[in-house]
Design an enzyme around this catalytic site. Structure first.
Site, PDB file in Angstrom:
ATOM      1  N   GLU A 173     -15.952 -33.383 -46.758  1.00  0.00           N
ATOM      2  CA  GLU A 173     -16.584 -33.166 -48.054  1.00  0.00           C
ATOM      3  C   GLU A 173     -16.037 -34.215 -49.039  1.00  0.00           C
ATOM      4  OE1 GLU A 173     -17.848 -29.427 -50.828  1.00  0.00           O
ATOM      5  OE2 GLU A 173     -15.786 -29.501 -50.180  1.00  0.00           O
ATOM      6  N   GLY A 307      -6.538 -29.156 -52.313  1.00  0.00           N
ATOM      7  CA  GLY A 307      -5.733 -27.972 -52.008  1.00  0.00           C
ATOM      8  C   GLY A 307      -6.042 -27.436 -50.632  1.00  0.00           C
ATOM      9  N   ALA A 308      -7.346 -27.384 -50.297  1.00  0.00           N
ATOM     10  CA  ALA A 308      -7.779 -26.833 -49.008  1.00  0.00           C
ATOM     11  C   ALA A 308      -9.255 -27.164 -48.827  1.00  0.00           C
ATOM     12  CB  ALA A 308      -7.578 -25.316 -48.990  1.00  0.00           C
ATOM     13  N   GLU A 310     -13.015 -25.721 -46.772  1.00  0.00           N
ATOM     14  CA  GLU A 310     -13.628 -24.536 -46.173  1.00  0.00           C
ATOM     15  C   GLU A 310     -14.400 -24.771 -44.882  1.00  0.00           C
ATOM     16  OE1 GLU A 310     -16.727 -25.968 -49.345  1.00  0.00           O
ATOM     17  OE2 GLU A 310     -14.549 -25.925 -49.136  1.00  0.00           O
ATOM     18  N   ASN A 311     -14.117 -25.844 -44.126  1.00  0.00           N
ATOM     19  CA  ASN A 311     -14.863 -26.098 -42.882  1.00  0.00           C
ATOM     20  C   ASN A 311     -15.122 -24.772 -42.154  1.00  0.00           C
ATOM     21  OD1 ASN A 311     -14.069 -28.961 -43.307  1.00  0.00           O
ATOM     22  ND2 ASN A 311     -12.089 -28.194 -42.646  1.00  0.00           N
ATOM     23  N   HIS A 343     -10.156 -18.239 -51.706  1.00  0.00           N
ATOM     24  CA  HIS A 343     -11.159 -19.225 -52.123  1.00  0.00           C
ATOM     25  C   HIS A 343     -11.901 -19.792 -50.901  1.00  0.00           C
ATOM     26  CE1 HIS A 343     -12.470 -22.518 -54.974  1.00  0.00           C
ATOM     27  NE2 HIS A 343     -12.639 -23.147 -53.829  1.00  0.00           N
ATOM     28  N   GLU A 344     -11.123 -20.224 -49.904  1.00  0.00           N
ATOM     29  CA  GLU A 344     -11.759 -20.857 -48.726  1.00  0.00           C
ATOM     30  C   GLU A 344     -12.551 -19.847 -47.910  1.00  0.00           C
ATOM     31  OE1 GLU A 344     -11.817 -23.904 -49.122  1.00  0.00           O
ATOM     32  OE2 GLU A 344     -10.149 -23.909 -50.532  1.00  0.00           O
TER      33      GLU A 344
END
Length: 914
Positions: A173, A307-308, A310-311, A343-344
């Site tokens: 992303e 931060g992270a 979400e794959n 969040h993810e």
């Protein structure tokens, strides 16, 4: 995606957070596009044509972790929507060979043209592909593993014995899948993916789906085959080749959850594993849609920029965002890690299952995921008290949104830099705050029904803004005039936010709205109108009253005269309020006599609003300072931190000018204001999460400000800890204060650095790193920034944090600005134009300047850049505006501040050693 949990301690606080830039529309090539071989390229737009679309990718990837490159083969099944002899797709910085068309008539070679400006490949067929038929193309490709944090990139870590080990991981992303394999790299081109990964036996491979088999290849290599994914966008594809270990559990709904980390840190994964199980089960029930994959992996990557991410089925995190040590991690670490996971996992529905059509509506992903962090944790982890922290997000968004360089939540973007810039406080935090306002307005029950309807209706599809509003429009409302779209378009299609002015005359309340904007050009605020769901409370009752303000001005009538009225109850609305006439006086009186008559969120919002109104000349500085006096009785985290958030930046501006006397007077005022609360803090880990976060914050502030009792205690503890060679166990909440005092001497700094180098506890390392960066030792500060850029001893992913922390340090701000300028070209390669990391550094390093000289210096540097080196980034415009605002503030308010402090110093007994 989750933006990195940056150091939000307000004593190094900035006046404006990070964000991004509007570039001119570059959707079309200016001239005839010419491919790399000199031929005319058959497509001249940045967005791909819709003549064909991918249905399925069969992808084999072979990374070599010794030579740091990879090869691969992709077979793409295409659906043809119009007769064509060319296929346009994306590929970036890779060699393409053996392009074949696998047609019903047989295998044919395809011509290949490359157009690097738009990262496009043109595949030319000598026969027409016929509308309504399906074809396959096959491409072989090779590229280097990326040196940045995007695409298919290399990462490494050092074991406790000093051995450096390599791995390869992905971050696609927004527009980086094209750097890993040829693909249709736009979110609306959803397809299924079947992935194979070739690896050495010493490594493992993981991807979005479970592994179905491993095949032995000649030469001792292994090929892992993964199950086919659900239909999804390219930016969610993920794979990792590493030597990670994992721990697993199964949710109540039968989904296997695993957390992956480097072997020596696998014992720090159990908190994240339990949180992921709990949260995935929560979302499964809340959305009433089963999580569609058999597994969900969470992987802690040693090098990670945001931060992270979400794959789908394989979420990736910074190590600090996932790893938790119950004995060494703090309350704020626990809060941060839980929020990132929440969040993810929310994205598995918002973003993955239902995806925005194009990046202009990124907020449909990010605003929702940010908002769901708070909804989910409020229910699953009530002990975290996430409500105490939501307001902070709205204040951060307003900081950016009060500048004329802000952008609407939904705003046109074309090129990769503009797209990357959408990952800012407006998409995340403003997005979450306007959703919170809408939920409060519609009622939580109606809101939940609406979003479930939205997710079910658009599963595996792409959406635009209006799809959400339609789903949230209640068909059974008695009042059928409630037009959710008309209300919310005013919040998403125009930038900024309203300032509502309230004037009470007897029972009559006069209301008017205008755009809140930090500018000396009043024409910029014209032409804005919002539909504002107002809420208010009065001294007469505890009931929350509601009123939808649709016009520039209006009047409402109270049933009786009241002593005070407070609009925007709990600040659930994304707007500021100015109390005209005697309004602020009555509020100040209320706060001084009986502040708990208002909720802590109400108090925090009053502190925020009154100081922000000083910036635009609506309220005199003395009024805001009079209001701040009540803070000597405040104990709640949101109101206390907001008090710091408004007062600390005033002396931070002075630190960068030669005005030590007034600066010290201001520091003395703040220390004295909070002295009672500071003195009440125990040097131990006790209390609720909010109390513990507040304790860390207050003790750190007191030590940085040289409050004697604090410095004495911290010095004693640091010396004891050092004498025990770091083995003595310090209470976690106070370690930051202790480390900061310890890092003031060269000996203490060196000891901290040694411990930092060898620690495997991510949260401890993070606190040590910050303490070292607020040291007065300039040679150490310079060395830290250089080492972070180099990346061997200190990770480059931490460089933005280090540079910004150094820039907030009165001994380091010049060094940070020099460093940013000297290394600009390296930084934009490493972090990529438009990324949050870059805008965080640009804003963080410059946003406390308040002189014409510094504005000229900043303008002369950024003005010398070209578009390729970042001249068009929005953060540059923001930084100019912020410095201009600071100059205006200082010119107007310094004499007032001096006079007020002189007059009031006796009221708070200002005698503090500084």
């Amino acid at each position: 995606m989750s933006v990195a949990p940056l150091l939000l301690l307000l004593l190094f606080a900035s006046l404006s957070p990070s964000s991004g830039a509007q570039l001119p529309n570059q959707g079309q090539a200016q001239d005839v596009p010419i491919a790399t071989n000199g031929q005319v390229f058959p497509w001249d737009r940045m967005r791909l044509p819709k003549t064909v679309s991918p249905l399925h990718y069969d992808l084999t990837i072979h990374p070599n972790l010794t030579t740091l490159d990879f090869t691969g083969v992709v077979r793409i099944l295409l659906d043809v929507h119009e007769d064509t002899d060319t296929i346009i797709l994306h590929a970036k910085q890779m060699q393409i060979s053996n392009a074949l068309l696998l047609a019903p008539e047989g295998v044919r070679p395809l011509g290949v043209l490359e157009y690097p400006r738009f990262h496009q490949l043109g595949l030319l067929s000598d026969s027409v592909l016929i509308k309504g038929r399906k074809y396959e193309v096959q491409l072989e490709f090779a590229a280097n593993l990326s040196d940045s944090f995007h695409g298919f990139y290399k990462s490494s870590y050092r074991t406790s014995s000093g051995e450096v080990r390599s791995l390869a991981s992905t971050q696609f992303e927004a527009t980086f899948a094209r750097g890993a394999f040829p693909c249709f790299d736009e979110p609306a081109f959803k397809a299924n993916f079947t992935i194979q990964i070739i690896r050495e036996p010493r490594h493992i491979a993981i991807s979005n789906m479970p592994k179905v088999k491993t095949v032995e290849l000649p030469g001792g290599l292994l090929e892992d085959h993964f199950d086919t994914t659900v239909k999804m966008s390219t930016y969610l594809v993920a794979y990792i080749v590493s030597d990670f270990l994992s721990v697993s559990k199964t949710t109540q709904h039968g989904v296997k959850i695993s957390v992956y980390a480097v072997p020596e840190k696998i014992d720090q994964t159990s908190f994240a594993l339990d949180a992921a199980v709990k949260l995935l089960d929560f979302y499964d029930d809340y959305f009433d849609i089963p999580y569609p994959l058999p597994k969900q992996d969470l992987a802690a990557i040693p090098d990670f920029q945001s931060g992270a991410m979400e794959n789908w089925g394989l979420t990736t995190y910074r190590e600090t965002g996932l790893l938790f040590d119950p004995d060494r991690s703090s309350a704020s670490d626990k809060l941060g890690i839980t929020k990132v996971i929440a969040h993810e996992l929310a994205h598995q529905w918002f973003g993955n299952l239902v995806t925005m059509e194009w990046w202009n509506d990124l907020w449909l992903n990010e605003g929702f995921a940010k908002f769901m962090e708070f909804i989910s944790l409020d229910i699953t982890y009530p002990d975290l008290h996430v409500d105490d922290f939501f307001l902070g997000k709205c204040f951060e968004a307003m900081e950016v949104d009060s500048l004329s360089s802000s952008h609407p939540v939904s705003t046109p973007v074309e090129n990769p830099t503009q797209i990357q810039e959408m990952f800012d406080d407006v998409s995340y935090d403003k997005g979450a705050c306007i959703l919170n306002m809408l939920r409060d307005f519609l009622t939580p029950e109606a809101f939940e029904i609406g979003i479930i309807r939205y997710l079910k209706r658009y599963s595996y599809q792409n959406t635009v803004n209006s799809h959400l509003w339609e789903s949230l429009t209640n068909k059974w409302y008695a009042d059928d005039e409630l037009d959710v779209k008309a209300i919310m378009d005013t919040w998403t299609l125009q930038e900024g936010f309203p300032l509502v002015t309230v004037e009470v005359r007897g029972r009559e309340v006069r209301l008017s709205q205008e755009r809140y904007l930090k500018t000396d050009d009043p024409s910029l605020t014209e032409g804005f109108l919002w539909q504002i769901p107002l809420t208010y409370r009065t001294s007469a009752s505890a009931t929350t009253h509601r009123f939808l303000l649709k016009t520039k001005s209006d009047v409402l009538y109270l049933p009786e005269e009241v002593e005070w009225v407070k609009f925007n109850v709990d600040m659930s609305g994304y707007y500021m309020v100015h109390y005209a006439g005697e309004g602020w006086k009555s509020i100040i009186k209320l706060l001084q006599n009986n502040h708990t008559a208002l909720s802590s969120n109400d108090r925090a919002s009053l502190i925020h609003n009154v100081f922000q109104l000083v910036s635009i000349g609506k309220v005199r500085l003395d009024t805001a300072l009079e209001l701040s006096l009540y803070l000597s009785k405040e104990t709640e985290i949101m109101a206390v931190t907001q008090g710091f958030g408004e007062l600390v930046p005033l002396y931070k501006l002075m630190e960068k000018r030669d005005m030590a006397a007034l600066e010290n007077q201001m520091k003395g005022y703040i220390v004295n204001l909070f002295r009672r609360l500071i003195d009440r803090q125990e040097w131990a880990d006790s209390g609720s999460v909010s109390e513990r976060v507040l304790r860390s914050y207050l003790l750190l502030f007191a030590c940085v400000r040289n409050y004697t009792p604090c410095v004495t205690k911290a010095t004693q503890l640091f010396n004891k800890w050092k004498d025990s060679n770091g083995n003595m166990s310090l209470p976690v909440d106070i370690t930051m204060a202790v480390f900061v005092i310890g890092a003031r001497t060269p000996e203490g700094w060196n000891f901290l650095f040694e411990k930092y180098r060898h620690s495997l506890q991510m949260s401890v390392r993070s606190r040590m790193k910050t303490a070292m960066a607020v040291s007065p030792l300039q040679d150490k500060l310079k060395w830290m920034m250089e080492q972070s850029l180099h990346g061997a001893v200190m990770k480059t992913q931490d460089l933005p944090d280090v540079v910004v922390t150094v820039s907030k340090n009165p001994h380091g701000y010049k060094l940070a600005w020099d460093f940013l300028r000297a290394n600009w070209h390296t930084l934009i390669k490493k972090f990529d134009l438009g990324t949050n990391s870059l805008s965080y550094m640009v804003n963080g390093v410059t946003n406390q300047y308040s002189t014409r000289e510094m504005l000229n210096e900043v303008q002369s540097f950024f003005g010398s850049l070209t578009e390729e080196t970042g001249s068009e980034m929005r953060c540059i415009q923001q930084t100019y505006e912020t410095i201009e605002d600071n100059i205006r503030w200082m010119d107007t308010n310094l004499p007032l501040l001096q006079a007020w402090l002189d007059k009031h110093s006796h009221r708070v007994g200002m005698h503090v050693e500084l």
